[in-house]
Design an enzyme around this catalytic site. Structure first.
Site, PDB file in Angstrom:
ATOM      1  CB  VAL A 473     -11.511 -16.358 -14.768  1.00 15.40           C
ATOM      2  CG1 VAL A 473     -11.873 -16.759 -16.225  1.00 15.40           C
ATOM      3  CG2 VAL A 473     -12.586 -16.031 -13.987  1.00 15.40           C
ATOM      4  CG  ASP A 608      -3.153 -26.260  -3.700  1.00 15.55           C
ATOM      5  OD1 ASP A 608      -3.350 -27.384  -3.411  1.00 15.55           O
ATOM      6  OD2 ASP A 608      -3.583 -25.376  -4.582  1.00 15.55           O
TER       7      ASP A 608
END
Length: 881
Positions: A473, A608
């Site tokens: 998060v 990524d």
């Protein structure tokens, strides 16, 4: 803690007797013949039989004692097949072109591969050798592609317990060594494998008997020209061989008498093995269920103590002997009373009373388990309520302040925040209450306030910015008084956090890499303090595209949290009226490339790269920064590719991975260049992808089915992306070359290049057969699309005709005209200056609109012939835009 441990113990004692309440096993008559036909008479009378079911489970049956000794679950099915339904295709033309002659392949009940096709109206099945057939693949035709693969693996099991000692696969092989008595001995076990034996055995009788399960996997797949899987078949053949004691000695320590050409492992005894294609383990032994393995008590961490010595080598100290012992509850002795009848081809039916009693025990066990779990839950909830009120720190920090929500038309409430940084939108009151309870439930968060909590130098706000995978998060926070984004990772992902921190430290202080300020941790989480950004590139592109399509879309911008960038409901101009990238968007795209150049220069492969991992900062202008390097890799010194073990399955995100990532092949810096091509296309097209929608991207990437139609009006972009999206990683440009590509040149740079190119071409002698000149003129058909005088205004042609004559089908002469008029622009008549426009923007636009492919065609030829010449360094070595 005492109460929790007591409840856990009670739960364990209540449930564990259930494991002993199941005795016997029944096997359906339906499978009797398929088993008995594969077992010889001698094996039925004595010895052992290994039975493998379709889900990959392997069970050892002792024929003499009529007991199931153990079961090992490979979790890899030994058979699966698929055939596309005919009705999947909407038209007869599609059906006929895709399915053709209804050819497919499968394996029969005897595990033989066969191909099935329709010949003269009849279906014919032909047995083929799987290894030989796969050796002839791939097969390609206009309507289909057939791919094949053969994998081999070996499972090394303890013969007595069925425990896995080691698994051998090509992509997992590595060795481990220890030093003992100044001699190096090879150890078969990996660090993760159960410690069944090691280098301390001296006598052959000390070694456990080992069984080698040899597995050969065959995979064949047929794909249509539309990218659909027509059919596929995967199956495995397995054999078992028992290892004798003498051979095991070669495993523990190599004898000096073993020659270099000798293979130290010699098989001695074959074990009969039965493979059942249509039977699952639960179906074959329906009453075993979860009782096929022993129940283990938790054991201590037995990682060896390590000291760094010398040049970084590690000295492994002896670990705690007691910690190496794994305690287990005894496995219930399951008697298979009907095993002899199964092998002989007959079974007996269990009585109704036995089935009913088993059902009663199951229901009772379930009820006891649920009651115990509920009791444990309420006990811990009661303990959490007793925690004292959290301590509120008096240290002044930059605590985020609550703002009143304001509404814009029909828009829901939108939270704005100082300094233009993003914050969370409306939160449901019940959600906020749940957050407070969560903070109270975790003992490590006791020093929290209503706005958040403090961890070391870091204050973590409760305002959530984004969510990632695996519990990650991103929250707003303050680090030593500085507003930051706090990336919170669970402690179980410590390796990922450490890798990201190291790479951030190595790449820090570059203007196009997200800044890292510090790291803190508590009992539950790791907190990485990062530069606070306004939004992601993904959000910016989608929001700007929505505003471009409908100005009223500004009412929904808050949903992706980029209000500060869109002032007064107006977004930044990312595209020109003709759809081409604006200078603002080109700068953001250059920022991405610059960040990637820096990472590659210091040996980091991002792996990524996608719009969600590019963050936007708003200062005097927008700036793009690369982030989220949790799965990035450092290249070893003096190497250009990651090792096989470090590539890793699952690196990258679906839809943004290079084909070699999807195939788990050798990965170099080029994987980032492929992802970069997808990201640049995403930027220029307002959120589109060169390989289609989400569900089809990976298949299209593997099949090299890209669609660049949306950028065809921008030849420089087509040229760059064609190179970046090349399926061959060796043919993709370097990040440094992308940085200097003409796509990123401004008008001044473009005109300067055309003028210098003309000067260089004028040096070539047309009569001597110049290769450079010939290559340049060979592109005339594509560049000019006819005669260039037909595309110019008459007033311009009248002016150039006064001084000399030109060949209107020659690129060399067109470059000469552009160069002369640019050099003598101030001497041109006023009406001609107004026609051409101002220098450089208007002048460059006049010619580029009429000859859009001129720049990239000239650049391509000169890059091939003049790349090492000094005049070209300005355009390939320096960063001048």
């Amino acid at each position: 803690m005492r109460g929790s441990a007591l409840l856990d113990l009670i739960l364990f004692l209540l449930v564990s007797p259930l494991a002993h309440s199941f005795k016997g096993s029944e096997i359906s008559k339906f499978y009797d013949k398929s088993i008995s036909n594969q077992i010889s008479q001698s094996d039925r009378e004595s010895g052992y039989v290994l039975v493998s079911t379709v889900d990959g489970s392997i069970s050892l049956v002792d024929m003499s004692s009529q007991k199931l000794d153990w079961t090992f679950h490979t979790n890899e099915p030994i058979y699966s097949s698929y055939q596309a339904p005919h009705y999947h295709y909407t038209t007869d033309e599609e059906r006929s072109s895709v399915l053709g002659d209804d050819f497919y392949m499968d394996c029969d009940k005897d595990w033989r591969l066969y191909n099935s096709s329709v010949r003269k109206g009849k279906r014919v099945n032909e047995i083929v050798d799987a290894s030989e057939f796969i050796g002839t693949l791939p097969y390609t035709s206009t309507d289909r592609i057939v791919l094949g693969k053969k994998d081999t693996s070996v499972f090394l099991l303890d013969w007595k317990t069925g425990k896995l000692v080691k698994r051998y696969r090509m992509d997992e092989l590595y060795s481990n060594t220890v030093v003992e008595n100044d001699k190096e001995k090879a150890i078969v076990l990996s660090k993760e494998a159960p410690l069944l034996f090691g280098s301390g055995f001296k006598k052959s009788e000390d070694f456990p008997e080992l069984v080698y399960i040899e597995r050969k996997d065959f995979k064949i797949q047929c794909i249509s020209k539309f990218g659909d899987v027509l059919w596929s078949v995967s199956y495995a053949k397995m054999e078992a061989k028992l290892q004798n004691h003498e051979s095991v000695q070669f495993i523990s320590g190599l004898s000096s008498s073993v020659g270099k050409n000798q293979f130290p492992l010699s098989y001695t005894t074959s074990v009969p093995m039965v493979q059942l294609r249509n039977v699952k383990y639960e179906t074959l032994f329906p009453r075993l269920g979860f009782l096929d393995e022993a129940l283990y008590l938790p054991f201590q961490d037995r990682k060896p103590n390590q000291l760094a010595i010398g040049d970084g080598n590690q000295l492994t100290l002896p670990g705690n002997k007691e910690a190496e012992e794994v305690l287990s509850l005894p496995l219930p002795e399951t008697v298979i009373s009907q095993i002899t009848d199964i092998i002989d081809g007959s079974t007996k039916q269990a009585g109704f009373a036995s089935k009913f009693s088993g059902l009663i025990v199951l229901i009772f066990g379930f009820c006891v388990t649920m009651l115990s779990v509920c009791g444990l839950f309420f006990y811990r909830l009661r303990q959490s309520i007793r925690i004292k009120e959290p301590y509120v720190s008096e240290v002044p920090i930059a605590t985020p302040k609550k703002k009143k929500s304001k509404k814009n038309g029909t828009t829901k409430a939108v939270h704005k925040k100082e300094n233009g940084f993003i914050s969370g939108g409306n939160k449901d009151p019940s959600h906020e209450e749940n957050e407070k309870r969560l903070l109270t439930a975790f003992p490590g968060l006791n020093n929290s306030s209503a706005e958040g909590y403090r961890v070391g130098k870091l204050f973590v706000s409760n305002k959530e910015i984004a969510k990632g995978s695996n519990g990650t998060v991103v929250l707003e926070g303050s680090y030593e008084g500085r507003l930051v984004a706090v990336k919170r990772l669970v402690q179980s992902h410590h390796d990922v956090a450490q890798k990201e921190i190291l790479n951030l430290m190595a790449s820090d202080k570059h203007s196009n890499i997200v800044r890292w300020y510090g790291v803190d941790q508590d009992e539950h989480f790791i907190y990485i303090s990062l530069e606070l950004c306004a939004c992601s590139l993904n959000d910016l592109i989608y929001a700007s595209s929505a505003l471009l399509e409908s100005p009223m879309a500004s009412s929904s911008i808050h949903s992706i949290q980029i209000n500060p960038i869109f002032e007064n409901g107006k977004g930044v101009e990312l595209w020109k009226e003709n759809g081409h990238p604006s200078p603002v968007l080109l700068k953001l795209m250059r920022d991405i490339v610059a960040g990637l150049v820096h990472l590659h220069d210091i040996g980091i492969v991002h792996r990524d790269l996608k719009p969600q991992n590019v963050l936007i900062v708003k200062n005097s202008s927008l700036c793009a920064k690369l982030s989220d390097m949790g799965i990035s890799k450092r290249l070893p010194a003096d190497t250009s590719a990651l090792t096989r073990n470090s590539t890793g399955l699952g690196s990258g995100s679906s839809g943004w991975q290079a084909p070699e990532q999807l195939r788990n092949e050798r990965q170099t810096r080029a994987v980032d260049l492929f992802s970069l091509g997808c990201v640049l296309f995403f930027c220029m097209t307002g959120g589109k992808h060169p390989y289609g929608d989400n569900y089809e991207r990976d298949v299209n990437v593997l099949n090299d089915q890209k669609d660049l139609f949306l950028i065809e009006s921008l030849p420089e972009a087509v040229h760059l992306l064609t190179g970046l999206l090349n399926p061959d990683p060796n043919l993709r440009p370097r990040a440094q070359d992308v940085m200097h590509h003409p796509l990123f040149w401004n008008s001044d740079m473009r005109l300067s290049f055309l003028r210098d190119a003309s000067d260089r071409v004028e040096l070539e002698n047309r009569e001597e057969g110049s290769q450079l000149l010939a290559a340049l003129e060979s592109t005339a058909a594509v560049t000019l699309n006819g005669r260039w005088d037909e595309k110019l205004d008459s007033i311009f042609l009248d002016n150039i005709g006064r001084y000399r004559r030109y060949k209107f089908d020659s690129i060399r002469d067109l470059l000469r005209v552009i160069r002369n008029k640019l050099n003598h622009y101030r001497e041109l008549p006023k009406e001609l200056q107004e026609l051409l426009g101002s220098v450089p923007e208007g002048f460059e636009r006049y010619f580029s609109s009429r000859f859009p492919k001129l720049l990239i065609q000239v650049y391509t030829v000169l890059f091939d012939y003049c790349n090492n010449e000094e005049f070209f360094f300005k355009y390939s070595k320096t960063t001048v835009f």
